[in-house]
Design a protein around this motif. Structure first.
Motif, PDB file in Angstrom:
ATOM      1  N   TYR A 100       0.850  -1.187   0.000  1.00  0.00           N
ATOM      2  CA  TYR A 100       0.000   0.000   0.000  1.00  0.00           C
ATOM      3  C   TYR A 100       0.891   1.244   0.000  1.00  0.00           C
ATOM      4  O   TYR A 100       1.670   1.454   0.932  1.00  0.00           O
ATOM      5  CB  TYR A 100      -0.924   0.001   1.214  1.00  0.00           C
ATOM      6  N   PRO A 101       0.786   2.113  -1.027  1.00  0.00           N
ATOM      7  CA  PRO A 101       1.721   3.237  -1.163  1.00  0.00           C
ATOM      8  C   PRO A 101       1.420   4.427  -0.273  1.00  0.00           C
ATOM      9  O   PRO A 101       2.234   5.350  -0.167  1.00  0.00           O
ATOM     10  CB  PRO A 101       1.589   3.614  -2.641  1.00  0.00           C
ATOM     11  N   ALA A 102       0.235   4.441   0.320  1.00  0.00           N
ATOM     12  CA  ALA A 102      -0.142   5.526   1.238  1.00  0.00           C
ATOM     13  C   ALA A 102       0.101   6.892   0.592  1.00  0.00           C
ATOM     14  O   ALA A 102      -0.260   7.115  -0.561  1.00  0.00           O
ATOM     15  CB  ALA A 102       0.606   5.374   2.567  1.00  0.00           C
ATOM     16  N   SER A 103       0.762   7.786   1.320  1.00  0.00           N
ATOM     17  CA  SER A 103       0.889   9.179   0.875  1.00  0.00           C
ATOM     18  C   SER A 103       1.942   9.424  -0.205  1.00  0.00           C
ATOM     19  O   SER A 103       2.076  10.545  -0.685  1.00  0.00           O
ATOM     20  CB  SER A 103       1.195  10.074   2.078  1.00  0.00           C
ATOM     21  N   THR A 104       2.697   8.395  -0.574  1.00  0.00           N
ATOM     22  CA  THR A 104       3.702   8.612  -1.617  1.00  0.00           C
ATOM     23  C   THR A 104       3.072   9.003  -2.951  1.00  0.00           C
ATOM     24  O   THR A 104       3.716   9.646  -3.779  1.00  0.00           O
ATOM     25  CB  THR A 104       4.593   7.374  -1.802  1.00  0.00           C
ATOM     26  N   VAL A 105       1.800   8.640  -3.162  1.00  0.00           N
ATOM     27  CA  VAL A 105       1.120   9.006  -4.411  1.00  0.00           C
ATOM     28  C   VAL A 105       0.921  10.521  -4.530  1.00  0.00           C
ATOM     29  O   VAL A 105       0.676  11.038  -5.625  1.00  0.00           O
ATOM     30  CB  VAL A 105      -0.252   8.307  -4.538  1.00  0.00           C
ATOM     31  N   LYS A 106       1.040  11.213  -3.417  1.00  0.00           N
ATOM     32  CA  LYS A 106       0.759  12.651  -3.425  1.00  0.00           C
ATOM     33  C   LYS A 106       1.761  13.449  -4.264  1.00  0.00           C
ATOM     34  O   LYS A 106       1.424  14.519  -4.783  1.00  0.00           O
ATOM     35  CB  LYS A 106       0.739  13.185  -1.990  1.00  0.00           C
ATOM     36  N   LEU A 107       2.985  12.949  -4.383  1.00  0.00           N
ATOM     37  CA  LEU A 107       3.976  13.674  -5.185  1.00  0.00           C
ATOM     38  C   LEU A 107       3.556  13.705  -6.649  1.00  0.00           C
ATOM     39  O   LEU A 107       3.720  14.729  -7.319  1.00  0.00           O
ATOM     40  CB  LEU A 107       5.361  13.044  -5.035  1.00  0.00           C
ATOM     41  N   ALA A 108       3.025  12.618  -7.152  1.00  0.00           N
ATOM     42  CA  ALA A 108       2.525  12.602  -8.525  1.00  0.00           C
ATOM     43  C   ALA A 108       1.406  13.619  -8.701  1.00  0.00           C
ATOM     44  O   ALA A 108       1.352  14.346  -9.707  1.00  0.00           O
ATOM     45  CB  ALA A 108       2.036  11.201  -8.892  1.00  0.00           C
ATOM     46  N   ALA A 109       0.511  13.712  -7.724  1.00  0.00           N
ATOM     47  CA  ALA A 109      -0.593  14.669  -7.793  1.00  0.00           C
ATOM     48  C   ALA A 109      -0.088  16.101  -7.801  1.00  0.00           C
ATOM     49  O   ALA A 109      -0.634  16.962  -8.517  1.00  0.00           O
ATOM     50  CB  ALA A 109      -1.556  14.452  -6.632  1.00  0.00           C
ATOM     51  N   VAL A 110       0.932  16.387  -7.012  1.00  0.00           N
ATOM     52  CA  VAL A 110       1.527  17.728  -6.990  1.00  0.00           C
ATOM     53  C   VAL A 110       2.010  18.116  -8.388  1.00  0.00           C
ATOM     54  O   VAL A 110       1.708  19.207  -8.894  1.00  0.00           O
ATOM     55  CB  VAL A 110       2.701  17.770  -5.980  1.00  0.00           C
ATOM     56  N   ILE A 111       2.756  17.222  -9.013  1.00  0.00           N
ATOM     57  CA  ILE A 111       3.313  17.505 -10.341  1.00  0.00           C
ATOM     58  C   ILE A 111       2.209  17.644 -11.376  1.00  0.00           C
ATOM     59  O   ILE A 111       2.193  18.599 -12.172  1.00  0.00           O
ATOM     60  CB  ILE A 111       4.295  16.390 -10.741  1.00  0.00           C
ATOM     61  N   PHE A 112       1.274  16.701 -11.380  1.00  0.00           N
ATOM     62  CA  PHE A 112       0.227  16.713 -12.404  1.00  0.00           C
ATOM     63  C   PHE A 112      -0.717  17.905 -12.242  1.00  0.00           C
ATOM     64  O   PHE A 112      -1.239  18.427 -13.235  1.00  0.00           O
ATOM     65  CB  PHE A 112      -0.569  15.407 -12.353  1.00  0.00           C
ATOM     66  N   ALA A 113      -0.930  18.344 -11.009  1.00  0.00           N
ATOM     67  CA  ALA A 113      -1.787  19.513 -10.785  1.00  0.00           C
ATOM     68  C   ALA A 113      -1.155  20.768 -11.390  1.00  0.00           C
ATOM     69  O   ALA A 113      -1.837  21.564 -12.048  1.00  0.00           O
ATOM     70  CB  ALA A 113      -2.038  19.710  -9.298  1.00  0.00           C
ATOM     71  N   ILE A 114       0.144  20.949 -11.165  1.00  0.00           N
ATOM     72  CA  ILE A 114       0.810  22.129 -11.739  1.00  0.00           C
ATOM     73  C   ILE A 114       0.855  22.039 -13.256  1.00  0.00           C
ATOM     74  O   ILE A 114       0.686  23.052 -13.950  1.00  0.00           O
ATOM     75  CB  ILE A 114       2.223  22.292 -11.150  1.00  0.00           C
ATOM     76  N   GLU A 115       1.069  20.850 -13.786  1.00  0.00           N
ATOM     77  CA  GLU A 115       1.040  20.689 -15.244  1.00  0.00           C
ATOM     78  C   GLU A 115      -0.324  21.108 -15.808  1.00  0.00           C
ATOM     79  O   GLU A 115      -0.397  21.765 -16.857  1.00  0.00           O
ATOM     80  CB  GLU A 115       1.331  19.236 -15.627  1.00  0.00           C
ATOM     81  N   LYS A 116      -1.384  20.738 -15.113  1.00  0.00           N
ATOM     82  CA  LYS A 116      -2.724  21.106 -15.589  1.00  0.00           C
ATOM     83  C   LYS A 116      -2.928  22.614 -15.508  1.00  0.00           C
ATOM     84  O   LYS A 116      -3.519  23.218 -16.419  1.00  0.00           O
ATOM     85  CB  LYS A 116      -3.794  20.374 -14.776  1.00  0.00           C
ATOM     86  N   VAL A 117      -2.458  23.248 -14.443  1.00  0.00           N
ATOM     87  CA  VAL A 117      -2.528  24.706 -14.335  1.00  0.00           C
ATOM     88  C   VAL A 117      -1.817  25.360 -15.529  1.00  0.00           C
ATOM     89  O   VAL A 117      -2.331  26.293 -16.150  1.00  0.00           O
ATOM     90  CB  VAL A 117      -1.914  25.191 -13.007  1.00  0.00           C
ATOM     91  N   ASN A 118      -0.637  24.852 -15.856  1.00  0.00           N
ATOM     92  CA  ASN A 118       0.122  25.423 -16.971  1.00  0.00           C
ATOM     93  C   ASN A 118      -0.593  25.245 -18.304  1.00  0.00           C
ATOM     94  O   ASN A 118      -0.532  26.108 -19.179  1.00  0.00           O
ATOM     95  CB  ASN A 118       1.517  24.789 -17.031  1.00  0.00           C
ATOM     96  N   ARG A 168      10.086  15.143 -20.287  1.00  0.00           N
ATOM     97  CA  ARG A 168      10.148  15.982 -19.080  1.00  0.00           C
ATOM     98  C   ARG A 168       8.749  16.457 -18.672  1.00  0.00           C
ATOM     99  O   ARG A 168       7.844  16.557 -19.501  1.00  0.00           O
ATOM    100  CB  ARG A 168      11.053  17.187 -19.322  1.00  0.00           C
ATOM    101  N   PHE A 169       8.613  16.773 -17.405  1.00  0.00           N
ATOM    102  CA  PHE A 169       7.358  17.336 -16.939  1.00  0.00           C
ATOM    103  C   PHE A 169       7.190  18.739 -17.509  1.00  0.00           C
ATOM    104  O   PHE A 169       8.161  19.453 -17.745  1.00  0.00           O
ATOM    105  CB  PHE A 169       7.328  17.393 -15.409  1.00  0.00           C
ATOM    106  N   LYS A 170       5.936  19.125 -17.719  1.00  0.00           N
ATOM    107  CA  LYS A 170       5.638  20.449 -18.275  1.00  0.00           C
ATOM    108  C   LYS A 170       5.567  21.463 -17.132  1.00  0.00           C
ATOM    109  O   LYS A 170       4.510  21.966 -16.760  1.00  0.00           O
ATOM    110  CB  LYS A 170       4.308  20.405 -19.048  1.00  0.00           C
ATOM    111  N   LEU A 171       6.747  21.736 -16.575  1.00  0.00           N
ATOM    112  CA  LEU A 171       6.864  22.637 -15.444  1.00  0.00           C
ATOM    113  C   LEU A 171       7.807  23.781 -15.772  1.00  0.00           C
ATOM    114  O   LEU A 171       8.751  23.621 -16.540  1.00  0.00           O
ATOM    115  CB  LEU A 171       7.405  21.881 -14.213  1.00  0.00           C
ATOM    116  N   THR A 172       7.558  24.937 -15.160  1.00  0.00           N
ATOM    117  CA  THR A 172       8.416  26.100 -15.334  1.00  0.00           C
ATOM    118  C   THR A 172       9.506  26.095 -14.252  1.00  0.00           C
ATOM    119  O   THR A 172       9.392  25.378 -13.246  1.00  0.00           O
ATOM    120  CB  THR A 172       7.609  27.398 -15.205  1.00  0.00           C
TER     121      THR A 172
END
Length: 415
Positions: free
Chosen positions: A80-98, A274-278
């Motif tokens: 069970y990965p617990a809170s480690t999945v949250k890092l992916a959400a952080v990245i993907f949320a900013i990508e969606k904002v961009n 690469r991630f679509k991050l600034t």
């Protein structure tokens, strides 16, 4: 013929991967320290340890290359990965904002979450923010500083379950899925429904996202989905049959470290991968991944509950100590169902040390789940601390052709 060629190619690819990853080094390292590791090494199945350690070597232009060592790695053996999945959400949320920046949306836009399905909750304010208003950026801070569950759930709703899983696959994270919100019993039909959300810059509505529904299934070939001998149900009644984690989030150790490597060293990957991050996005994530809760004013945390090294398990365990001023650990940990997981990039500025270390360990001696009786303090945290310290010793004595320039990771924690 085509099928035969595909099978042959797959076998060659697996062979190449096996050659790249040393599977003996970590085993020998732990065996050489029986006082620290014999208790868990004697019960490899019970403690379900998996480890990935990656050395970083720089060339004359400071470009990194990686050499990886593994122990017991099995992307199909479920934990069970617990809170480690949250890092992916952080990245993907900013990508969606961009992706939506033409609307005027930014990570600092006010985020008002509504409800549209059973048991969904609204969010109109956030008193932990200086503005007392919720935003993507503030949720990210809370996730990375103290692993706030509600903050993750809000990002999950913004990205949408379907898009999260599409992004996992697009980034080559093929042994992972994110299906549920955390800590609210989010399973079945409710997990498929995401809240409607509005974003404002001041009083101006800049983006209106309707409620979303995800009908898809995300099957993975996983073993170990049913474990233990019993569990407490929602009424705290003991059920004397194995506990099932089918239909839960999954985040394999190799996928976790790949995500971390792409985040920390985008320049080591082809542009299209690469991630679509600034640069500002990377700085935001790096800062709060490595910042201590006690260094934060917004949110402001109680140091007795969230001490400086609270989240830095792969070096400090859960010890309440003063952190080494020369060290910063960029990480995302998780703990649940007896599992402790940590995914980290470690930096020692004084000694020019850097490496990736990702590990999982479990302890549940009575085989009962949901009873909050797990051996975190006696088994899991000591293991994480001992592993981190042992790898640090290896790195302290490892000779490098070129010393790394780590100035990119010297950040301002004053705000």
């Amino acid at each position: 013929m085509k099928r035969i060629l595909i099978i042959v190619f797959s076998l060659i690819s697996l062979s190449v991967m096996a050659k790249k990853t040393d599977t003996l080094f970590l085993k020998k390292l732990m065996e050489s320290k029986p006082a620290l590791f014999s208790a868990v090494l004697n019960h490899p199945d019970k403690n379900q340890i998996q480890i990935l350690y990656t050395q970083i070597n720089r060339d004359s232009k400071n470009k990194p290359s990686f050499k990886t060592f593994s122990y017991n790695l099995d992307p199909h053996h479920y934990f069970y990965p617990a809170s480690t999945v949250k890092l992916a959400a952080v990245i993907f949320a900013i990508e969606k904002v961009n992706l939506l920046k033409s609307t005027g949306l930014t990570p600092y836009s006010t985020m008002i979450t509504d409800s549209a399905f059973k048991d969904q909750t609204k969010v109109l304010t956030d008193t932990s923010a200086k503005s007392e208003l919720p935003s993507i950026a503030h949720y990210i801070k809370k996730i990375l500083l103290t692993s706030d569950n509600d903050a993750f759930n809000r990002l999950f709703e913004f990205i949408g379950r379907a898009e999260i899983n599409e992004k996992l696959k697009a980034n080559g994270l093929n042994n992972s899925r994110i299906l549920n919100r955390l800590a609210i019993g989010d399973t079945g039909e409710p997990a498929r429904h995401s809240n409607p959300i509005k974003f404002y810059n001041g009083d101006k509505l800049v983006y209106d996202q309707p409620a979303q529904y995800d009908p898809k299934e995300y099957e993975l070939k996983l073993t170990n989905l049913v474990m233990g001998k019993g569990y407490l149900d929602s009424t705290d009644k003991l059920v004397n049959k194995p506990f099932s984690l089918e239909g839960k989030n999954a985040f394999a150790i190799n996928d976790q470290q790949k995500l971390m490597q792409k985040l920390i060293f985008p320049e080591a990957f082809p542009v299209k991968e690469r991630f679509k991050l600034t640069p500002e996005d990377y700085k935001l994530i790096y800062t709060y991944m490595s910042k201590y809760p006690t260094e934060s004013d917004y949110p402001k945390y109680n140091s007795k509950e969230f001490w400086p090294t609270y989240a830095k398990m792969l070096y400090y365990g859960r010890a309440q100590v003063t952190p080494d001023p020369n060290i910063r650990i960029f990480n995302k940990y998780g703990d649940s169902y007896g599992y402790i997981i940590d995914n980290s990039y470690f930096v020692d500025f004084k000694n020019g040390i850097e490496y990736f270390l990702t590990a999982v360990v479990q302890s549940n001696e009575d085989g009962i789940f949901n009873d909050n009786k797990y051996e975190y303090e006696t088994v899991c945290f000591p293991f994480m601390k001992n592993l981190g310290k042992s790898i640090y010793e290896v790195e302290l004595n490892r000779k490098k052709l070129h010393q790394p320039d780590l100035s990119k990771f010297k950040l301002d924690y004053s705000y």
